[in-house]
Design a protein around this motif. Structure first.
Motif, short mmCIF file in Angstrom:
data_model
loop_
_atom_site.label_atom_id
_atom_site.label_comp_id
_atom_site.label_asym_id
_atom_site.label_seq_id
_atom_site.Cartn_x
_atom_site.Cartn_y
_atom_site.Cartn_z
N VAL A 99 0.86 -1.18 0.00
CA VAL A 99 0.00 0.00 0.00
C VAL A 99 0.90 1.23 0.00
CG1 VAL A 99 -1.81 1.27 1.22
CG2 VAL A 99 -1.80 -1.24 1.26
N SER A 102 -0.21 7.02 -0.74
CA SER A 102 -1.51 7.61 -1.09
C SER A 102 -2.67 6.69 -0.70
CB SER A 102 -1.57 7.89 -2.59
OG SER A 102 -0.55 8.80 -2.97
N VAL A 104 -3.12 3.65 -1.93
CA VAL A 104 -3.48 2.81 -3.07
C VAL A 104 -2.67 1.52 -3.03
CG1 VAL A 104 -3.57 2.63 -5.59
CG2 VAL A 104 -4.08 4.81 -4.47
N THR A 105 -3.32 0.39 -3.23
CA THR A 105 -2.63 -0.89 -3.25
C THR A 105 -2.00 -1.12 -4.63
OG1 THR A 105 -4.23 -1.79 -1.67
CG2 THR A 105 -2.83 -3.37 -2.84
N GLN A 106 -0.70 -1.33 -4.64
CA GLN A 106 0.02 -1.54 -5.89
C GLN A 106 0.52 -2.99 -5.96
OE1 GLN A 106 2.33 2.69 -5.65
NE2 GLN A 106 3.02 1.28 -7.27
N SER A 132 -3.25 -7.85 -9.98
CA SER A 132 -3.86 -6.82 -9.14
C SER A 132 -3.75 -7.25 -7.68
CB SER A 132 -5.34 -6.62 -9.52
OG SER A 132 -6.07 -7.81 -9.28
N THR A 134 -5.47 -6.32 -3.46
CA THR A 134 -6.37 -5.58 -2.58
C THR A 134 -5.85 -5.68 -1.15
OG1 THR A 134 -7.80 -7.51 -2.19
CG2 THR A 134 -8.37 -6.07 -4.04
#
Length: 389
Positions: A99, A102, A104-106, A132, A134
Motif C-alpha cells: 500500500v 496515497s 493505493v494498493t500496488q 492486481s 487488494t
C-alpha cells in the motif's frame, strides 16, 4: 421388504451424520473473494499466515491464482513467487504488493536475482496477463493470471513479507517464520508441500463422482430395469428385486454424495451455488420419499395400487430428470476436463438408445400378446380350421 427398507433409511442417516460431522478442514476453504470468485484448489501455507488459491486451465496453459496474507498491516509488503531452481530466494519469479503513501494498493512483478534484491518492477521469465491486489481487514490479497510453461507446473514456491518505509520496500527478517516460508507446488495435480494439509480438490471430485454414478447412472438404469423387464413373465419377480437393488444402491451412494456437498458448503461460507444446492436438496427429499414408498406399497389388487403407481412413477421420473440437470450444473461448477462431460453425455445417449429400443420391443410384445389372447383358438389351430389346407 419393510425391514430392509427401514435398514436402508437408518444406514443412510448414519452415513449422513458421519460425513457431515466436523473434521479438520483447511482455513483456506472458508475464505471468500469478491464477486463470489472461486478456485479449484487451495492450500494453507505453513508460515506467515498465508494461503494460496489457484485454478489451472489446461486449455490455454494459464494458472489463475490468489495469494492471501492475513494479519498484516498497510505498512508491510507481501510477496509470493515460484522458483524452478529450488525453494530459495534467488531465482524466484515473484508477485509483490504493498500500500503506497496515497493509500493505493500496488502490485508488480519482480525477478529476484540476488540475496539483496531491490524489489523493483521487472519482467518475469513467463507472461503475467493479469495482476492486481487488494488490502482490507488487515489482509493483503494478490490476484494474478500466470502463463506458465509445462516444465514449471511442478515447481518450488516461496512467499515473504517485510516492512515499507516512504514507499520503499525494506528487506524482510531472516529468522523464524520468514525462513520457513517455502515449499513446492504442483499446479496440475493440486499437491503442495509447505502446506498444512491437502487441497479440497479431492473432496469436490468425490462429490461429483458419487452423485454422477448414483443419481445420474444407477437411477435411470433402475428405472429401465423395472419398465422393460416386467413385461416378460419369466422375469417376475426377479425384475422387482433387481429394480430395488439398483435404486437402493443409487440412494445410498447418492446420500453419501449429497452429504459431501453439504460438508463442502459448510466449509465454504459465502460461496453459494443456489440452483445446484436447491436441486440437490429436492433430489434428496424425493429419493427419501421413494425409499419410504416401499413401506407403503399395496398389493397388486389393492384399490389404492393405481394411485401408488402414479405417485411412484411421478416421483421417480422427476428424480431422473432433475438428476441429469443437476449433474450438468455440477460440471459447470467443477469445470473438469471436457472429456468427462463428453463421457457422461455418451452414457446418457447409450441409456436413451437402449430405452428406445426396449420401448419398441416392449410394445411389440404387448400387442402380440393381446392378439394372442383375443384369438386363442385360431392362433393355435385347436378349432380345426386350416388343418386340411
Amino acid at each position: 421388504m419393510e425391514i430392509k427398507a427401514w435398514n436402508l433409511v437408518l444406514f443412510s442417516c448414519l452415513l449422513l451424520s458421519l460425513l457431515a460431522s466436523p473434521s479438520s478442514a483447511q482455513t483456506c476453504v472458508s475464505q471468500t473473494f469478491p464477486d463470489n470468485k472461486q478456485y479449484v484448489n487451495c492450500t494453507d501455507l505453513r508460515a506467515l499466515s498465508s494461503y494460496l488459491h489457484w485454478t489451472y486451465h489446461q486449455s490455454n496453459g494459464t494458472v489463475e491464482m490468489a495469494f492471501r496474507h492475513t494479519g498484516t498491516t498497510s505498512s508491510r509488503w507481501s510477496a509470493w513467487g515460484i522458483n524452478p531452481s529450488g525453494p530459495s530466494m534467488v531465482g524466484t519469479q515473484a508477485l509483490v504488493a504493498f500500500v503506497n503513501s496515497s493509500g493505493v494498493t500496488q502490485a508488480f512483478t519482480t525477478s529476484i536475482d540476488s540475496l539483496f534484491p531491490t524489489l523493483q518492477p521487472t519482467d518475469l521469465s513467463f507472461q503475467v496477463p493479469s495482476l492486481s491486489a487488494t488490502f482490507e481487514n488487515d489482509e493483503m490479497t494478490i490476484f494474478g493470471v500466470l502463463r506458465i510453461p509445462e516444465n514449471m507446473l511442478s515447481t518450488s514456491q516461496v512467499w515473504q513479507e517485510g516492512p515499507v518505509s516512504n514507499d520503499q520496500l525494506q528487506p524482510h527478517t531472516t529468522d523464524g517464520a520468514n525462513l520457513q516460508s517455502r515449499g513446492s507446488i504442483n499446479f496440475l495435480t493440486g499437491q503442495s508441500a509447505g502446506a498444512s494439509s491437502d487441497s479440497r480438490t479431492r473432496r469436490r471430485n468425490v462429490h461429483g463422482v458419487l452423485n454422477t454414478v448414483s443419481w445420474g447412472i444407477l437411477m435411470p438404469l433402475g428405472a429401465i430395469t423395472a419398465r422393460y423387464m416386467k413385461v416378460f413373465k419369466s422375469a417376475d419377480p426377479a425384475w422387482f428385486y433387481l429394480h430395488v437393488a439398483c435404486q437402493s444402491s443409487a440412494y445410498v451412494v447418492g446420500v453419501a454424495g449429497w452429504a459431501t456437498g453439504i460438508k463442502l458448503g459448510s466449509d465454504s461460507p459465502g460461496i453459494t451455488h443456489n440452483p445446484h444446492r436447491t436441486i440437490g436438496i429436492i433430489l434428496f427429499c424425493f429419493g427419501t420419499l421413494q425409499v419410504f414408498a416401499l413401506l407403503l406399497r399395496p398389493n397388486k389388487n389393492h384399490k389404492y395400487r393405481l394411485y401408488w403407481n402414479i405417485y411412484h412413477h411421478t416421483i421417480g421420473y422427476s428424480v431422473i430428470i432433475l438428476s441429469i440437470v443437476n449433474i450438468f450444473e455440477g460440471f459447470d461448477i467443477l469445470n473438469p476436463e471436457d472429456k468427462w462431460e463428453r463421457i457422461y453425455i455418451g452414457i446418457l445417449i447409450f441409456l436413451g438408445a437402449m430405452a428406445t429400443l426396449l420401448e419398441a420391443f416392449t410394445w411389440y410384445i404387448v400387442i402380440r400378446r393381446k392378439r394372442t389372447n383375443k384369438h386363442p383358438l385360431s392362433m393355435n389351430g385347436a378349432n380345426g380350421h386350416g388343418q386340411g389346407v
